[in-house]
Design a protein around this motif. Structure first.
Motif, PDB file in Angstrom:
ATOM      1  N   GLN A 422       0.817  -1.215   0.000  1.00  0.00           N
ATOM      2  CA  GLN A 422       0.000   0.000   0.000  1.00  0.00           C
ATOM      3  C   GLN A 422       0.851   1.266   0.000  1.00  0.00           C
ATOM      4  O   GLN A 422       0.315   2.376   0.080  1.00  0.00           O
ATOM      5  N   GLY A 423       2.174   1.107  -0.044  1.00  0.00           N
ATOM      6  CA  GLY A 423       3.043   2.274  -0.177  1.00  0.00           C
ATOM      7  C   GLY A 423       3.887   2.613   1.029  1.00  0.00           C
ATOM      8  O   GLY A 423       4.682   3.558   0.982  1.00  0.00           O
ATOM      9  N   ALA A 424       3.741   1.880   2.121  1.00  0.00           N
ATOM     10  CA  ALA A 424       4.540   2.153   3.312  1.00  0.00           C
ATOM     11  C   ALA A 424       5.975   1.691   3.106  1.00  0.00           C
ATOM     12  O   ALA A 424       6.267   0.854   2.239  1.00  0.00           O
ATOM     13  N   THR A 425       6.858   2.224   3.933  1.00  0.00           N
ATOM     14  CA  THR A 425       8.264   1.831   3.915  1.00  0.00           C
ATOM     15  C   THR A 425       8.539   0.900   5.079  1.00  0.00           C
ATOM     16  O   THR A 425       8.159   1.193   6.222  1.00  0.00           O
ATOM     17  N   GLY A 426       9.186  -0.215   4.805  1.00  0.00           N
ATOM     18  CA  GLY A 426       9.492  -1.181   5.850  1.00  0.00           C
ATOM     19  C   GLY A 426      10.984  -1.300   6.075  1.00  0.00           C
ATOM     20  O   GLY A 426      11.791  -0.812   5.284  1.00  0.00           O
ATOM     21  N   THR A 427      11.334  -1.930   7.160  1.00  0.00           N
ATOM     22  CA  THR A 427      12.741  -2.152   7.474  1.00  0.00           C
ATOM     23  C   THR A 427      12.958  -3.627   7.788  1.00  0.00           C
ATOM     24  O   THR A 427      12.146  -4.267   8.433  1.00  0.00           O
ATOM     25  N   GLY A 428      14.054  -4.156   7.313  1.00  0.00           N
ATOM     26  CA  GLY A 428      14.484  -5.494   7.711  1.00  0.00           C
ATOM     27  C   GLY A 428      13.912  -6.641   6.916  1.00  0.00           C
ATOM     28  O   GLY A 428      14.445  -7.741   6.942  1.00  0.00           O
ATOM     29  N   MET A 429      12.817  -6.415   6.190  1.00  0.00           N
ATOM     30  CA  MET A 429      12.217  -7.496   5.413  1.00  0.00           C
ATOM     31  C   MET A 429      11.396  -6.877   4.298  1.00  0.00           C
ATOM     32  O   MET A 429      10.760  -5.831   4.483  1.00  0.00           O
ATOM     33  N   THR A 430      11.403  -7.504   3.139  1.00  0.00           N
ATOM     34  CA  THR A 430      10.583  -7.024   2.037  1.00  0.00           C
ATOM     35  C   THR A 430       9.211  -7.690   2.070  1.00  0.00           C
ATOM     36  O   THR A 430       8.992  -8.677   2.783  1.00  0.00           O
ATOM     37  N   ALA A 431       8.289  -7.151   1.278  1.00  0.00           N
ATOM     38  CA  ALA A 431       6.967  -7.776   1.162  1.00  0.00           C
ATOM     39  C   ALA A 431       7.098  -9.182   0.603  1.00  0.00           C
ATOM     40  O   ALA A 431       6.404 -10.106   1.040  1.00  0.00           O
ATOM     41  N   ASP A 432       7.981  -9.355  -0.381  1.00  0.00           N
ATOM     42  CA  ASP A 432       8.196 -10.690  -0.939  1.00  0.00           C
ATOM     43  C   ASP A 432       8.630 -11.668   0.144  1.00  0.00           C
ATOM     44  O   ASP A 432       8.125 -12.798   0.230  1.00  0.00           O
ATOM     45  N   GLN A 433       9.581 -11.247   0.971  1.00  0.00           N
ATOM     46  CA  GLN A 433      10.091 -12.136   2.017  1.00  0.00           C
ATOM     47  C   GLN A 433       9.000 -12.494   3.018  1.00  0.00           C
ATOM     48  O   GLN A 433       8.890 -13.647   3.459  1.00  0.00           O
ATOM     49  N   ALA A 434       8.189 -11.513   3.390  1.00  0.00           N
ATOM     50  CA  ALA A 434       7.136 -11.767   4.377  1.00  0.00           C
ATOM     51  C   ALA A 434       6.104 -12.754   3.834  1.00  0.00           C
ATOM     52  O   ALA A 434       5.711 -13.712   4.513  1.00  0.00           O
ATOM     53  N   VAL A 435       5.650 -12.523   2.610  1.00  0.00           N
ATOM     54  CA  VAL A 435       4.644 -13.408   2.018  1.00  0.00           C
ATOM     55  C   VAL A 435       5.227 -14.799   1.782  1.00  0.00           C
ATOM     56  O   VAL A 435       4.581 -15.821   2.062  1.00  0.00           O
ATOM     57  N   ASN A 436       6.441 -14.848   1.310  1.00  0.00           N
ATOM     58  CA  ASN A 436       7.032 -16.153   0.992  1.00  0.00           C
ATOM     59  C   ASN A 436       7.342 -16.964   2.236  1.00  0.00           C
ATOM     60  O   ASN A 436       7.361 -18.205   2.183  1.00  0.00           O
ATOM     61  N   GLU A 437       7.564 -16.309   3.365  1.00  0.00           N
ATOM     62  CA  GLU A 437       7.732 -17.053   4.614  1.00  0.00           C
ATOM     63  C   GLU A 437       6.444 -17.798   4.962  1.00  0.00           C
ATOM     64  O   GLU A 437       6.470 -18.957   5.397  1.00  0.00           O
ATOM     65  N   VAL A 438       5.318 -17.139   4.747  1.00  0.00           N
ATOM     66  CA  VAL A 438       4.019 -17.779   4.998  1.00  0.00           C
ATOM     67  C   VAL A 438       3.768 -18.873   3.975  1.00  0.00           C
ATOM     68  O   VAL A 438       3.310 -19.974   4.306  1.00  0.00           O
ATOM     69  N   GLU A 462      -4.578 -17.963   4.127  1.00  0.00           N
ATOM     70  CA  GLU A 462      -3.952 -18.213   5.433  1.00  0.00           C
ATOM     71  C   GLU A 462      -4.883 -17.969   6.604  1.00  0.00           C
ATOM     72  O   GLU A 462      -4.843 -18.680   7.608  1.00  0.00           O
ATOM     73  N   LEU A 463      -5.746 -16.957   6.518  1.00  0.00           N
ATOM     74  CA  LEU A 463      -6.462 -16.458   7.701  1.00  0.00           C
ATOM     75  C   LEU A 463      -7.962 -16.702   7.672  1.00  0.00           C
ATOM     76  O   LEU A 463      -8.667 -16.275   8.591  1.00  0.00           O
TER      77      LEU A 463
END
Length: 515
Positions: A422-438, A462-463
């Motif tokens: 949605q346009g936010a900036t994250g630190t330490g992990m990308t969206a790809d990494q987060a989704v692919n972990e799940v 998932e939910l």
């Protein structure tokens, strides 16, 4: 939650007296909120823990109808067929009856428990007047825990009704003087602010690392609720910041077996951020703390362990969800989420696109429980299913000894990924990494260049069947067409339930709100 030690009779009686008092009675006799404090010796500061234990007791005392009503309106789940609780089935179809008892039960009993949290905070503050430095610090932690539990209850109420009261103390008389009911956005901001107040005083631990109150609230529970509250109002940077702190802590991991995460092996796993906790105390008779899971269970089954109780068939995974999962090639998440009957399997196959189904789709679970045909539904929820062979010998109630997941780390990963999409900036992990972990736990291939639609599909997979998370996502994003399915017609006017008539009678200001 019912804790591992026996709760004192004093606390149990106190909470019982609170739970038996409706909001109307509280308004007529507000001092009842503090009745059980009248004879309390606040110089006995070691008893301070009893107050926070009481809040946990109130929080875990969800009536069977409460999470059902919160979660029944999404395209992931149906109410089951007709029969008793007709208005529950109608609610699933977006036809609302303001006089339906479930509506008032959810509203009234949740507010009773929110007020009990205020009562406890006020009591703890009185203990602190006599406490040493360590006691004051412990009291600050307990007050913070009460704020967090109060926060998630207020969060659920506002999701269901939008504009709702924000009690500021145990004095419910003050609610009669409210001239403007806070908007949903104001409620969510209040919850976020309350979590900010609580976080500095909470343990920097996973819930399962706590030894004093195992599974109790920690800093990360508050961060998760802050992320969810900000997601509701589309403040995605705040979502990414709060969820990112949880991820960056390195304390949480997904339980490796998705199927068992929802069963006894997954109780208080490293994935747990908040659970309603229940226990049979490893004994086949005597004291127990449990949720009534029967509404989720099949009406007719042949359990592997003879004598295990069946259910009511009130909570049915939708055909839309099942076909969505089949189209994705889902295996363990579909097997875990849905209990199939032969009649349900036959109904899937009437669609030529699904004439041939994977071998794991059968009416016999991997634990040997046979789900027989029954009139209310074609399917039952697997996430609320406990295999009969996991029951403690002597216990026969459906789902006995099973915890009720409220927030899992998997959700936080996906909430974080959506915030980035949605346009936010994250630190330490990308969206790809987060989704692919799940996805990795579900044996799904990794994705790259994750889009918002892909994140939402992952959340769906998932939910689903968990606290209406799918419904509230679709509402937040205005994807109303997704909720018009299987003959249902949804419009924006269907977003919130009507206020219960008995509450409008007590608080006429509610009747002035067009929610």
């Amino acid at each position: 939650m019912k804790l591992s030690y026996k709760i004192s009779v004093f606390v149990l009686l106190a909470i019982t007296s609170l739970s038996n008092i409706g909001c109307t009675d509280k308004l007529e006799e507000p001092e009842l909120n503090n009745n059980f404090a009248g004879g309390t010796d606040f110089t006995k500061t070691a008893d301070m823990q009893l107050s926070i234990v009481g809040v946990y007791e109130a929080f875990q005392s969800r009536g069977w109808e409460q999470p059902l009503l919160i979660s029944v309106r999404g395209d992931d789940v149906n109410a089951g067929g007709l029969g008793d609780q007709q208005d529950f089935a109608e609610t699933d179809k977006f036809t609302y009856n303001k006089d339906y008892w479930m509506y008032n039960s959810l509203w009234e009993n949740t507010y009773v428990d929110i007020i009990s949290a205020h009562t406890a905070m006020e009591q703890i503050a009185r203990y602190q007047e006599f406490a040493d430095e360590n006691g004051v610090a412990l009291g600050n932690q307990y007050i913070a825990e009460a704020k967090v539990l109060r926060g998630i209850m207020l969060f659920h109420i506002s999701q269901v009704w939008g504009d709702v009261f924000i009690p500021e103390s145990s004095n419910t008389d003050l609610l009669l003087d409210v001239t403007q009911v806070p908007t949903k956005a104001e409620v969510m901001q209040h919850i976020s602010d309350q979590m900010d107040e609580a976080i500095p005083f909470l343990p920097n631990l996973r819930p399962n690392e706590r030894t004093d109150l195992p599974g109790g609230v920690t800093k990360y529970t508050a961060l998760a609720i802050k992320a969810l509250a900000n997601q509701e109002v589309k403040n995605y940077q705040a979502v990414a910041d709060a969820a990112g702190q949880i991820i960056s802590s390195g304390k949480f991991t997904l339980y490796p077996d998705y199927y068992e995460q929802f069963k006894i092996p997954g109780k208080l796993s490293d994935e747990t951020i908040l659970d309603l906790q229940y226990s049979d105390y490893n004994q086949g008779e005597g004291d127990r703390s449990g949720h009534l899971y029967a509404p989720y269970g099949p009406q007719n089954w042949t359990p592997e362990v003879a004598g295990a109780g069946s259910g009511w068939g009130f909570y049915e995974p939708s055909m839309k969800f099942i076909k969505f999962m089949l189209d994705r090639g889902e295996t363990v998440r579909l097997e875990t989420s849905v209990l199939f009957t032969d009649r349900g399997i036959a109904e899937i196959k009437t669609d030529p696109a699904y004439a041939t189904l994977p071998g794991f789709i059968t009416n016999t679970t991997r634990d040997g429980d046979v789900i027989n045909d029954y009139p209310r539904a074609l399917f039952a929820s697997g996430k609320h299913y406990l295999p009969s062979n996991q029951l403690i010998s002597g216990r026969t109630d459906y789902g006995s000894n099973k915890n009720y997941n409220v927030i899992r780390y998997a959700e936080i990963l996906l909430v974080y990924a959506e915030a980035l999409a949605q346009g936010a900036t994250g630190t330490g992990m990308t969206a790809d990494q987060a989704v692919n972990e799940v996805r990795a736990r579900a044996n799904m291939t990794p994705l790259s260049g994750i889009t918002l639609d892909q994140v939402l599909d992952e959340k769906f997979a998932e939910l689903s069947m968990e606290w209406g998370k799918r419904y509230y996502d679709m509402i937040r994003l205005g994807r109303f067409n997704e909720l018009s399915y299987d003959g249902r017609t949804f419009s924006e006017n269907n977003t919130f339930l009507p206020y219960p008539q008995s509450q409008v009678d007590q608080f006429p200001i509610l009747g002035e709100i067009n929610n």
